[in-house]
Design an enzyme around this catalytic site. Structure first.
Site, short mmCIF file in Angstrom:
data_model
loop_
_atom_site.label_atom_id
_atom_site.label_comp_id
_atom_site.label_asym_id
_atom_site.label_seq_id
_atom_site.Cartn_x
_atom_site.Cartn_y
_atom_site.Cartn_z
N ASP A 334 0.86 -1.18 0.00
CA ASP A 334 0.00 0.00 0.00
C ASP A 334 0.90 1.23 0.00
OD1 ASP A 334 -1.69 2.12 0.55
OD2 ASP A 334 -2.64 1.20 2.30
N CYS A 406 -8.17 9.34 -14.50
CA CYS A 406 -8.91 9.10 -15.75
C CYS A 406 -10.37 9.47 -15.49
CB CYS A 406 -8.76 7.66 -16.23
SG CYS A 406 -9.13 6.39 -15.00
#
Length: 461
Positions: A334, A406
């Site tokens: 992570d 995006c």
């Protein structure tokens, strides 16, 4: 092949009455007698895929499972199933609006999905109505045999009342634009005169663009090769090569040898805009599926560290880097847990291609727009802010971080950057020499992206 972030969700499109067949049971349904080259076979498997999405599954992951389970399908069979599935989901709002006029009560999710696929096909191929209805009934026999008559009756009613379909769609804004109402409202409020063009682009078939691996060939050389092979290709300013007609990667010259990759033309701005130089330490913090990180390595001899939380996507990255002949330090961690991976040495450049709504790439992942909820956006915004705050600690003085989404939603883009700048006086927004815009709205040539270059102030001696 095409670069996208994780788009998994836990929400469902179906109301509870539709969930009459659990996914664990549904996965056991098999087509044993439908011919692979028949329309009924394509309808059957497209319905299975659409039904999985209606119950909250990730379309791309579920499709890949189906393909792995059926290795004997040839490209035409896979293509027929994929085309019906993806287009039916792009058109979900319209198809569902039509079915509401014919369904007096909820149906099992598998049959509802079959009807959605069949309605899409009827609208695209009205001259094949008779064949379509018969093939859909055959498919229904393998999904829920007792409902063949329902499928036959509904579809014949759709055919008889085809003159009314357009009016029914126009009554519902979600049907008219094939998006949820909240999504339409956001785009309309945030993008002025461009809002309808953005929605329309999200319903197009996605373009197929190539990225040339400059460690194994040149852009000019590869362009000549594909032109000589008969491909119609357009070269963009960032050297992305747009194919007029998409094709399987197996037909691309040099793909297996790592001379070329498939990557959206808009995504190919990330590496040149980060502008890494030989010898620099570079971090790709949310790396999968790895296209942008690979592009960085193709352009410069950098020491790349690529982080990814999903172990399955990590393996795909490793395979792709190996195909391209690239070396990076790939870690299954992570990025926000610094104590698990960071050695304290600062990075010269950081690519923060953060998780987001993926609202700029919905034509590639049409399940997103129907399973995403307006409330999800705030969760992404909080996650993005946390990632940026953590990564900023690892950036060298004078270093650059490229923030990428995006998404076409303002909260994830310029508002996120405004908030970051307000809380980090040592950060400044700047434009690379090769960068003329931050927002790439989706068009026929590329997907939708947002880029922001942030420079960290150098401390005074």
């Amino acid at each position: 092949m095409n670069e996208h972030k994780d788009v998994s969700r836990e929400t469902s499109l179906c109301s509870e009455p539709f969930k009459t067949m659990k996914q664990t049971e549904y996965h056991k349904v098999r087509s044993t007698s439908l011919k692979p080259d028949s329309l009924a076979h394509a309808l059957f498997h497209a319905a299975k895929l659409v039904a999985a999405v209606l119950e909250g599954a990730n379309l791309t992951e579920y499709y890949e499972r189906v393909i792995r389970s059926n290795p004997n399908w040839d490209e035409s069979v896979r293509g027929a199933i994929r085309d019906l599935t993806w287009n039916s989901l792009r058109d979900y709002g319209r198809g569902d609006a039509i079915l509401r006029h014919f369904l007096g009560k909820p149906l099992p999710v598998s049959i509802h999905a079959l009807l959605l696929v069949a309605v899409y096909r009827l609208e695209q191929r009205p001259e094949q109505a008779h064949t379509l209805v018969n093939q859909a009934v055959d498919a229904a026999a393998h999904l829920a045999g007792g409902l063949k008559g329902v499928v036959n009756g509904v579809l014949r009613n759709v055919v008889r009342q085809k003159s009314s379909l357009a009016a029914w769609r126009d009554e519902d804004i979600a049907a008219r634009y094939a998006y949820p109402a909240w999504w339409i409202k956001r785009v309309r409020c945030e993008h002025g005169d461009d809002w309808e063009a953005i929605l329309a682009a999200g319903n197009m078939h996605p373009p197929m663009s190539l990225r040339v691996n400059r460690r194994r060939t040149t852009v000019e050389g590869y362009l000549s090769e594909v032109v000589d092979a008969g491909f119609d290709v357009t070269r963009f300013d960032n050297d992305a090569l747009l194919l007029k007609h998409p094709l399987p990667v197996s037909k691309l010259p040099g793909f297996a040898e790592g001379r070329v990759s498939v990557q959206d033309a808009g995504a190919q701005w990330a590496a040149p805009w980060l502008c890494a130089c030989d010898g620099e330490r570079v971090l790709d913090a949310c790396a999968a599926p790895g296209g942008k990180g690979a592009h960085l390595l193709e352009l410069a001899d950098v020491e790349l560290t690529a982080l990814e939380l999903d172990p399955v996507r990590i393996e795909r990255m490793r395979d792709n880097f190996a195909r391209l002949g690239l070396v990076a330090k790939i870690m299954n961690v992570d990025c926000c847990a610094l104590n698990t991976w960071w050695d304290g040495r600062p990075f010269d450049r950081i690519l923060a291609d953060v998780p987001c709504s993926a609202s700029g790439i919905v034509r590639r992942h049409p399940d997103i727009k129907w399973l995403r909820r307006d409330s999800d956006i705030g969760k992404f915004v909080a996650q993005q802010a946390n990632i940026m705050n953590v990564l900023w600690q690892t950036l060298a003085d004078g270093g650059t971080m490229l923030y990428v989404t995006c998404s076409v939603f303002d909260d994830e883009n310029h508002r996120q950057i405004e908030h970051f700048l307000a809380h980090h006086p040592d950060a400044e927004l700047f434009m690379p020499q090769t960068c003329s815009i931050h927002s790439l709205l989706p068009t026929a040539n590329h997907d939708g992206f947002y880029y922001a270059c942030l420079r960290k102030e150098a401390r005074r001696a």
